[in-house]
Every structure is written in structure tokens, then in C-alpha cells.
Design an enzyme around this catalytic site. Structure first.
Site, PDB file in Angstrom:
ATOM      1  N   SER A 143       0.880  -1.178   0.000  1.00 38.03           N
ATOM      2  CA  SER A 143       0.000   0.000   0.000  1.00 38.03           C
ATOM      3  C   SER A 143       0.910   1.219   0.000  1.00 38.03           C
ATOM      4  O   SER A 143       2.087   1.111   0.388  1.00 38.03           O
ATOM      5  CB  SER A 143      -0.847   0.013   1.287  1.00 38.03           C
ATOM      6  N   TYR A 156      -2.033   0.254  10.871  1.00 35.39           N
ATOM      7  CA  TYR A 156      -2.037  -0.134   9.441  1.00 35.39           C
ATOM      8  C   TYR A 156      -0.717   0.249   8.786  1.00 35.39           C
ATOM      9  O   TYR A 156      -0.119  -0.544   8.062  1.00 35.39           O
ATOM     10  CB  TYR A 156      -3.203   0.548   8.731  1.00 35.39           C
TER      11      TYR A 156
END
Ligand code: NAD
Length: 271
Positions: A143, A156
Site C-alpha cells: 500500500s 495499518y
């Protein structure tokens, strides 16, 4: 397109979002596709939509036995495994450190790291002997949060940075027999789910109001890509012909965030 004919791919989290787009793209490229997916309904939808073209296995990436069963089912069904794609993931919905009750923080960390980091590691271990046999490859979904702040909360972001570490360490350890690479997409409107431990378990990224506009605003390319727009680099990295010398590489497909960073998200607002 038959660039991946005779190639067998196992994709985790292939029932929705990016994983589902990867299933469709790899089939179009001529590959045989297996999926390890925790949602029985999504696995059933794959069977309904693609019939015998897709081997859909219901299981949890955080459980080693489920990863091993997925590899075994893939090989029984298609005879080999060339590429393992560790893609399943969950999100913390941008929850910043001060917003956690101290006693929930550890549970949130454990829940998210179990899927985003441990899941990929267990899957890689389970797939290893089959990948060695065919000099195959592993691809991790990362990501923009694997490189920059502001793409999630600290849990995250830390998990995706950890996956960058897995790509580098495993590329080093598993050479010369297995190539290990990553793709780091930017945002996209998917069902990406939150955490039971921070109360966002029922939330879906697709419900975030104004997400498309936000993505256009923060990316130099001013785009809000769809899952299918992110699939090309996976096809490239899976190809032994086109990516033979590529290992330890991460393709950043985030609309150019690295060029100038996320300029309109300020740190410090959490306090
Ligand atoms: P999604 O929720 O649409 O798809 C994820 C799939 O994984 C779902 O089908 C879900 O059921 C499955 N899954 C979740 N936990 C699982 C588990 N323990 N075992 C097996 N399957 C499990 O979300 P998505 O956006 O397609 O996410 C795919 C990957 O892309 C994730 O790694 C995510 O971090 C990454 N990513 C997403 C975005 C985004 O903006 N959506 C951006 C960058 C990276």
C-alpha cells in the site's frame, strides 16, 4: 491475452476488491487461479461466476493449516503452483494513537498484524516447497501506507511497512529459487474492512464519503483508480519471462504520492 498460460496462481482475499480484480485479470491472461478467502459467500460467488476455472477455498490466512490446505487444493486441482499472491488485508480506518483506549490498542494491533503481516508470512511458508519446485514467485500486496504516513493509522502503516521488510528479507533468503516482490497500490473504493478491536469491524472503505474526490485531491495524477487498474504490475511480476531478473522489487502504483507526499493531510490533528 495468453501471457500466463500454464501458470498457476493462488490469491488470498480473492473474493472482493483488488483480489477479485486479480482473479479476473489472471484468468484473462490464461492463468489457472485458486483463491483462499475467509468469506464463504464470496467463495461461493467465485464458483458461481467462474465455475471450474477457479478453485475457491474457504479459510483464514491467519491459520497456517488453512494456508497449507489452500496450497494442497491448488496443486491437486491444477498440478503445480507458480505464484502465491499474499493480498488479504484489513484496515484501521485511520484511527490515530490518542484515539485508542490504552487497553484496546494491543488487541487492535494483534488483530490487524495477524492478517496483514502474519497471514502473508504463513502463506509464503505454506507455498514454499511448491514454489521451489518450479522456480516460482511470491507477490505481496502492500500500500502507499508501506512508504508514507497518512494512508492509515499507526497500526495499518506499521503493518504495511512490515510487509516491505518481508519482501526484502524473503527475496534475500529465497533466492535463487523463488522471486519475491510487492505491489504498493494507492487508495481504491473497495469493501476493505476495519477491526473488531477498535469498533470499525463493520465499516467498509467504500462507505467513506467523498473517497474518490479525496484520492483525486491527494494524488499528483489526480486519479481515483479502480481495483482493475492496479492489476497490470502483478501480471508483470508473475511472468517468469518478463520478470525473470526481478526480485526484491516493489512497484508503487499510487498515482505518484512519492513525488510530493500527501500534502493536504496534516500530522498533529489527532492531539
Ligand atoms: P476487500 O475487503 O475488498 O478485499 C479483501 C478480501 O480479503 C475480502 O474478500 C476479505 O473477505 C478477505 N479477507 C479478509 N481477512 C481475511 C482472512 N483472515 N483470511 C482470508 N481472507 C480474508 O479489500 P481490498 O481493498 O481489496 O484489500 C486487498 C489488499 O489491498 C489489502 O492488503 C489492502 O491492505 C490492500 N490495499 C487496499 C487499498 C484500498 O484503498 N482499498 C489501498 C492499498 C492497499
Amino acid at each position: 491475452m495468453n501471457g500466463l498460460k500454464n501458470t498457476v496462481v493462488l490469491i488470498t482475499g480473492g473474493g472482493s476488491g483488488l483480489g477479485r480484480a486479480l482473479v479476473e485479470r489472471f484468468l484473462r491472461e490464461g492463468a489457472s487461479v485458486a483463491v483462499l478467502e475467509s468469506s464463504a459467500a464470496r467463495a461461493e460467488a467465485l464458483r458461481a461466476d467462474f465455475g471450474t476455472q477457479v478453485e475457491a477455498i474457504v479459510g483464514d490466512v491467519t491459520v497456517y493449516a488453512d494456508n497449507a490446505r489452500a496450497v494442497e487444493c491448488t496443486v491437486v486441482r491444477f498440478g503445480r503452483l507458480d505464484t502465491f499472491i499474499a493480498n488479504a488485508g484489513i484496515f484501521d480506518f485511520f484511527q490515530a494513537l490518542p484515539q485508542y483506549e490504552g487497553d484496546r490498542l494491543g488487541a487492535a494491533f494483534d488483530e490487524l498484524f495477524a492478517v496483514n503481516v502474519k497471514g502473508g508470512l504463513l502463506g509464503a511458508r505454506a507455498a514454499l516447497s511448491e514454489l521451489v519446485k518450479v522456480r516460482g514467485s511470491i507477490i505481496f500486496t502492500i500500500s502507499n501506507a508501506g512508504f508514507y504516513p497518512g494512508g492509515g493509522g499507526p497500526i495499518y502503516t506499521a503493518s504495511k511497512h512490515a510487509v516491505v521488510g518481508l519482501v526484502r528479507q524473503l527475496a534475500h533468503e529465497l533466492a535463487p529459487k523463488v522471486r519475491v516482490n510487492g505491489v504498493a497500490p494507492g487508495g481504491m473504493k473497495t469493501n476493505l474492512r476495519g477491526l473488531q478491536a477498535n469498533g470499525t469491524g463493520a465499516q467498509s472503505l467504500a462507505d467513506v464519503e467523498g473517497l474518490d474526490q479525496m484520492l483525486c485531491d491527494i494524488t499528483p495524477l489526480q486519479i481515483s483508480p479502480k481495483p482493475e487498474d492496479y492489476c497490470g504490475p502483478y501480471v508483470l511480476l508473475a511472468s517468469a519471462t518478463d520478470a525473470g531478473p526481478i526480485t526484491g522489487a516493489i512497484i508503487n502504483t499510487d498515482g505518484g504520492l512519492g513525488v510530493r507526499g500527501i500534502v493536504n493531510i496534516r500530522g498533529g490533528d489527532a492531539l
